[in-house]
Design an enzyme around this catalytic site. Structure first.
Site, mmCIF file in Angstrom:
data_model
loop_
_atom_site.group_PDB
_atom_site.id
_atom_site.type_symbol
_atom_site.label_atom_id
_atom_site.label_comp_id
_atom_site.label_asym_id
_atom_site.label_seq_id
_atom_site.Cartn_x
_atom_site.Cartn_y
_atom_site.Cartn_z
ATOM 1 N N TYR A 146 8.344 9.715 2.534
ATOM 2 C CA TYR A 146 7.234 8.916 2.031
ATOM 3 C C TYR A 146 7.635 7.469 1.758
ATOM 4 O O TYR A 146 6.778 6.580 1.701
ATOM 5 C CB TYR A 146 6.657 9.534 0.758
ATOM 6 C CG TYR A 146 6.010 10.895 0.956
ATOM 7 C CD1 TYR A 146 5.831 11.426 2.225
ATOM 8 C CD2 TYR A 146 5.596 11.644 -0.125
ATOM 9 C CE1 TYR A 146 5.254 12.662 2.410
ATOM 10 C CE2 TYR A 146 5.005 12.893 0.046
ATOM 11 C CZ TYR A 146 4.837 13.398 1.323
ATOM 12 O OH TYR A 146 4.252 14.623 1.499
ATOM 13 N N LYS A 195 16.419 22.215 3.996
ATOM 14 C CA LYS A 195 16.414 22.641 5.403
ATOM 15 C C LYS A 195 17.786 22.313 5.983
ATOM 16 O O LYS A 195 17.933 21.620 6.985
ATOM 17 C CB LYS A 195 15.294 21.921 6.165
ATOM 18 C CG LYS A 195 15.012 22.499 7.559
ATOM 19 C CD LYS A 195 14.514 23.914 7.537
ATOM 20 C CE LYS A 195 14.178 24.378 8.954
ATOM 21 N NZ LYS A 195 13.877 25.832 9.009
ATOM 22 N N ASP A 227 11.122 27.026 4.752
ATOM 23 C CA ASP A 227 10.212 27.957 5.396
ATOM 24 C C ASP A 227 10.289 29.339 4.757
ATOM 25 O O ASP A 227 9.273 30.014 4.551
ATOM 26 C CB ASP A 227 10.461 28.033 6.905
ATOM 27 C CG ASP A 227 11.933 28.067 7.267
ATOM 28 O OD1 ASP A 227 12.785 27.857 6.382
ATOM 29 O OD2 ASP A 227 12.245 28.304 8.449
ATOM 30 N N ASP A 251 5.879 18.465 -2.164
ATOM 31 C CA ASP A 251 4.452 18.199 -2.029
ATOM 32 C C ASP A 251 3.740 19.419 -1.439
ATOM 33 O O ASP A 251 2.704 19.879 -1.936
ATOM 34 C CB ASP A 251 4.255 16.973 -1.136
ATOM 35 C CG ASP A 251 2.832 16.427 -1.179
ATOM 36 O OD1 ASP A 251 2.002 16.970 -1.933
ATOM 37 O OD2 ASP A 251 2.562 15.460 -0.455
ATOM 38 N N ASP A 255 1.475 22.634 -3.596
ATOM 39 C CA ASP A 255 0.083 22.951 -3.275
ATOM 40 C C ASP A 255 -0.074 24.439 -2.962
ATOM 41 O O ASP A 255 -1.106 25.039 -3.278
ATOM 42 C CB ASP A 255 -0.396 22.109 -2.100
ATOM 43 C CG ASP A 255 -0.811 20.710 -2.525
ATOM 44 O OD1 ASP A 255 -0.786 20.431 -3.740
ATOM 45 O OD2 ASP A 255 -1.142 19.893 -1.658
#
Length: 364
Positions: A146, A195, A227, A251, A255
């Protein structure tokens, strides 16, 4: 005690839900003998309309003068609002990114707690929901994709977009320290999500988290790929206590946590810097389709105010009182539209303002 709180109602349902959180804070001040001074400023689309930009330097300075900031929601509907015809750096969400960076807010806390009264709103199997869960997501907030260099260009006749993911060792170290600190006050278990099987940034992430973990031998540390974590959150969320991860992963996963907790309208959040200052906001969006209808759920914003009391003002007893008032309100069968259950007797549907009144009345 005296504190200054800057409020940023923002766009959409933001003004409605912030109003109710302020109502609850004013009740806390009255019951416990504190003085909270509130100052309202603009950010997001309303700031674009007023000043031509999503966040002004004056607003930043006012926020810096406060002990904490309480925010609603910003933005409109992409494809419909004229705000999204502006360059990316002039759109509502750019104001939030700029504010986080300007205030040094590197740590985002998003708790996901499944209230027993709302377990039927949980989309997971009944056997999983019955076990309940209480997860704290600790998300790094000022690094990663970001904030990395980005560009779109034409190379050899092909349009190419590039986003750069950058993390420095000190950015990882400070968020890891915060995660271990929080875990020490909970169930003493940290899960670091990365990751590392693919990304260099994640391999550095894992290396630094392991180093920090060695200084906290009383806290269990494990590592998980993003994942796999996404899958485990819907299979068995109760296995997690504190989850720490980088900006984009956090992020997305937070959610997902919001969905399994039943409603975004129930999830608070806090963005902290290294001292006691923080910005507090609900995890949901601005919901422009229901703005002004007095039907939005203010509980996430009210619970964000409880986090404000706990983390910025060190008023744990008062924070407990707000959280208890929310729980009692739910136990009494009082619901806003998003958490109503069809066909269930004993429930009463409330407006946004009525829900705020009910919570405030239970502060003691």
């Amino acid at each position: 005690m005296n504190f200054k709180i800057v409020t940023i109602p923002g766009d959409g349902i933001g003004p409605e839900i912030v109003r109710e959180a302020q109502k609850v804070l004013e009740r806390v001040a009255k019951v416990y003998g504190h003085k909270f001074c509130f100052e309202r400023v603009l950010m997001g689309g309303c700031s674009i309309d007023a000043y031509g930009e999503p966040l002004t330097d004056e607003t930043i300075e006012i926020c810096k003068s406060a002990d904490a900031v309480l925010m609603g929601s910003i933005g409109g509907k992409v494809g419909q609002s004229s705000w999204y015809e502006l360059p990316p750096e002039k759109r509502p969400e750019a104001g939030l990114l700029k504010l986080r960076k300007s205030l040094g807010l590197f740590c985002n806390l998003r708790p996901a707690h499944l209230y027993p009264e709302l377990k039927k709103a949980c989309p997971l199997r009944e056997s999983i929901a019955d076990q309940g869960f209480d997860v704290m997501m600790v998300r790094e907030l000022t690094g990663g994709l970001y904030f990395g260099t980005r560009k779109t260009e034409v190379v050899d006749g092909v349009e190419v977009a590039t986003d750069t993911l950058v993390y420095h060792d000190y950015e990882i170290r400070r968020i890891a320290e915060k995660a271990f600190e929080i875990a020490s006050k909970r169930q003493c278990h940290v899960t670091s999500v990365d990751k590392a099987n693919v990304l260099d940034s994640s391999r550095l992430w894992r290396k630094i988290v392991i180093e920090v973990g060695k200084a906290h031998p009383d806290i269990a540390l494990d590592h998980a790929l993003v994942d796999s974590t996404a899958m485990q959150l819907v299979r068995n969320p109760g296995q997690f206590d504190v989850v720490v991860t980088e900006n984009m992963f956090g992020d997305i996963l937070s959610d997902e946590m919001a969905e399994i907790a039943g409603s975004l309208g129930m999830l608070p959040s806090a963005s902290l810097r290294e001292d006691s200052f923080g910005l507090y906001e609900p995890s949901g969006g601005s919901a422009p389709d229901i703005a002004g209808l007095n039907v939005a759920n203010p509980l996430a914003t009210i619970l964000s105010a409880a986090m404000l009391l706990r983390y910025s003002f060190n008023l744990s007893k008062e924070a407990d009182a707000v959280e208890a008032a929310v729980a009692e309100t739910l136990t009494a069968g009082l619901r806003t539209a998003d958490i109503m259950e069809d066909g269930v007797s004993g429930l009463t549907r409330l407006s946004t303002s009525e829900m705020g009144d009910q919570v405030a009345a239970r502060i003691r």
